[in-house]
Scaffold this motif. Structure first.
Motif, mmCIF file in Angstrom:
data_model
loop_
_atom_site.group_PDB
_atom_site.id
_atom_site.type_symbol
_atom_site.label_atom_id
_atom_site.label_comp_id
_atom_site.label_asym_id
_atom_site.label_seq_id
_atom_site.Cartn_x
_atom_site.Cartn_y
_atom_site.Cartn_z
ATOM 1 N N TYR A 219 0.882 -1.167 0.000
ATOM 2 C CA TYR A 219 0.000 0.000 0.000
ATOM 3 C C TYR A 219 0.919 1.216 0.000
ATOM 4 N N THR A 220 0.881 2.020 -1.058
ATOM 5 C CA THR A 220 1.660 3.263 -1.074
ATOM 6 C C THR A 220 0.717 4.423 -0.784
ATOM 7 N N PHE A 221 1.027 5.168 0.256
ATOM 8 C CA PHE A 221 0.195 6.316 0.661
ATOM 9 C C PHE A 221 0.877 7.595 0.208
ATOM 10 N N ARG A 222 0.111 8.483 -0.440
ATOM 11 C CA ARG A 222 0.688 9.760 -0.874
ATOM 12 C C ARG A 222 -0.310 10.887 -0.673
ATOM 13 N N GLU A 223 0.227 12.077 -0.510
ATOM 14 C CA GLU A 223 -0.614 13.280 -0.406
ATOM 15 C C GLU A 223 -0.515 14.010 -1.736
ATOM 16 N N ARG A 224 -1.656 14.326 -2.360
ATOM 17 C CA ARG A 224 -1.596 15.073 -3.615
ATOM 18 C C ARG A 224 -1.205 16.505 -3.300
ATOM 19 N N ARG A 225 -0.325 17.056 -4.124
ATOM 20 C CA ARG A 225 0.163 18.421 -3.862
ATOM 21 C C ARG A 225 -0.755 19.430 -4.530
ATOM 22 N N SER A 226 -0.958 20.578 -3.863
ATOM 23 C CA SER A 226 -1.785 21.601 -4.510
ATOM 24 C C SER A 226 -0.924 22.674 -5.183
ATOM 25 N N GLY A 227 0.068 23.225 -4.497
ATOM 26 C CA GLY A 227 0.918 24.257 -5.129
ATOM 27 C C GLY A 227 2.182 23.642 -5.697
ATOM 28 N N PRO A 228 3.085 24.494 -6.228
ATOM 29 C CA PRO A 228 4.339 23.953 -6.777
ATOM 30 C C PRO A 228 5.239 23.382 -5.674
ATOM 31 N N CYS A 229 6.099 22.495 -6.069
ATOM 32 C CA CYS A 229 7.025 21.893 -5.105
ATOM 33 C C CYS A 229 8.147 22.886 -4.807
ATOM 34 N N GLU A 230 8.514 22.995 -3.551
ATOM 35 C CA GLU A 230 9.596 23.925 -3.191
ATOM 36 C C GLU A 230 10.737 23.195 -2.510
#
Ligand SMILES: O=C(O)CCC(=O)C(=O)O
Ligand SMILES: [Fe+2]
Length: 343
Positions: A293-304
């Motif tokens: 099971y791979t858990f991830r958070e979807r990003r809303s703004g650009p990656c910094e």
């Protein structure tokens, strides 16, 4: 992968000629029980087959049986009929390294030595493992990739763009969220873990791995977690420099990738049937199946993040990724792994 004859003992054996394709397949099936990998492409192209063993000693023992046995049936104990002709066989080496000494496999550690990487053993109980495996089998829509099956919950992962914007009907199973919430607060990446809204379940048959990659920076947040169920595996990490690490993920363990381990290092699972672990004298066979099971958070703004070279929000990985549709660049091949596997 092409193979060349080798005068010194290696872990590879090449057996030829095989008169018919079926015969080669039957031989390969028998060998697969003890050989690490079979170069199946050779079966079709050349009617010869290359076996990769875990150790040079195993290849030598098999070679002795091959040379000593009069029939093919005796070779690997496989049910190969009609085997009066002696087989031409011998050691071989990958063509590119036939002159170089065989590279020792990195022995996998049970502890992390990559910045930001945490392994928590026994994160779920045997009962929870069983329940999560049942949930994975009975819910969600299945996608069949070349060598493994995947299911997505919360949002679908798009293997073309490598992001996850499409909401799917299947919610993340409550049990999966419940176990995730027990992550200790002091774990690096804890906050990101608590925001996870996308889960991918991967089912790996024995011998199947995953190509090297960094999970898309622009698509996913600071923390990526992988829960191993039913079977263990070695996961390897590498950077564009020389650095290379291998870590053993036992069943029921949780791997947390944060910091450099999430943003800078590529992770991958070698395609093989045996893993070499620190402190173990003999190679460890992989189990028949591993579920993750791979858990991830979807990003809303650009990656910094602090790693612009790997970051598609800064045009680092992005330009490589967009070239995927027009043709594979060397940089892109490096990014996703030589095998061109999807992840
Ligand atoms: O199967 C795993 O443990 C890792 C999967 C992975 O790296 C991914 O889905 O990006
Ligand atoms: Fe990944």
């Amino acid at each position: 992968m092409s193979y060349a004859k080798s005068t010194r003992p290696t872990r590879f054996l090449r057996v030829c000629p095989l008169r018919a394709r079926d015969e080669a397949r039957a031989l390969a099936e028998g060998a697969a029980r003890e050989a690490v990998e079979v170069d199946a492409r050779d079966i079709d192209a050349k009617r010869a087959v290359t076996f990769e063993f875990a150790r040079v000693e195993d290849a030598t023992a098999a070679l002795e049986r091959l040379r000593g046995g009069r029939t093919r049936a005796s070779v690997f104990g496989a049910g190969v009929a009609d085997g009066e002709t002696a087989l031409a066989c011998g050691y071989s080496a990958r063509a590119s390294d036939s002159r170089a000494p065989e590279r020792e496999r990195t022995k996998a550690s049970r502890r992390s030595s990559v910045e930001g990487l945490t392994l928590i053993e026994n994160f779920v109980t045997v009962d929870e493992e069983r329940a999560l495996a049942t949930l994975a089998a009975t819910s969600g829509d299945e996608t069949r990739l070349a060598r493994r099956r995947v299911k997505h919950f919360g949002y679908a992962f798009d293997y073309g763009t490598r992001d996850a914007n499409l909401k799917v009907v299947d919610e993340i199973p409550e049990l999966a969220m419940e176990v995730l919430r027990r992550l200790p607060r002091e774990t690096p990446g804890y906050e990101g873990a608590m925001r996870c809204d996308q889960v991918t379940v991967n089912e790996y048959p024995r011998g199947v791995g995953l190509a090297p990659h960094v999970d898309t920076h622009s698509a996913f947040g600071d923390t990526i977690l992988s829960l191993s169920l039913l079977g263990g595996t070695v996961m390897e990490f590498r950077t564009s420099g020389e650095a290379h690490r291998a870590i053993y993920l036992p069943p029921r363990s949780l791997l947390v990738m944060h910091g450099e381990s999430r943003y800078r290092w590529q992770h991958y699972i070698p395609h093989r049937k045996f893993d070499t672990l620190e402190g173990e004298a003999a190679p460890t066979p992989r189990d028949d199946v591993r579920l993750s099971y791979t858990f991830r958070e979807r990003r809303s703004g650009p990656c910094e993040c602090a790693f612009p070279l790997q970051c598609d929000s800064r045009d680092g990985a992005q330009s490589k990724c967009s070239k995927r549709k027009t043709g594979k660049t060397q940089a892109f091949a490096e990014l996703v792994g030589e095998s061109g596997d999807s992840f």
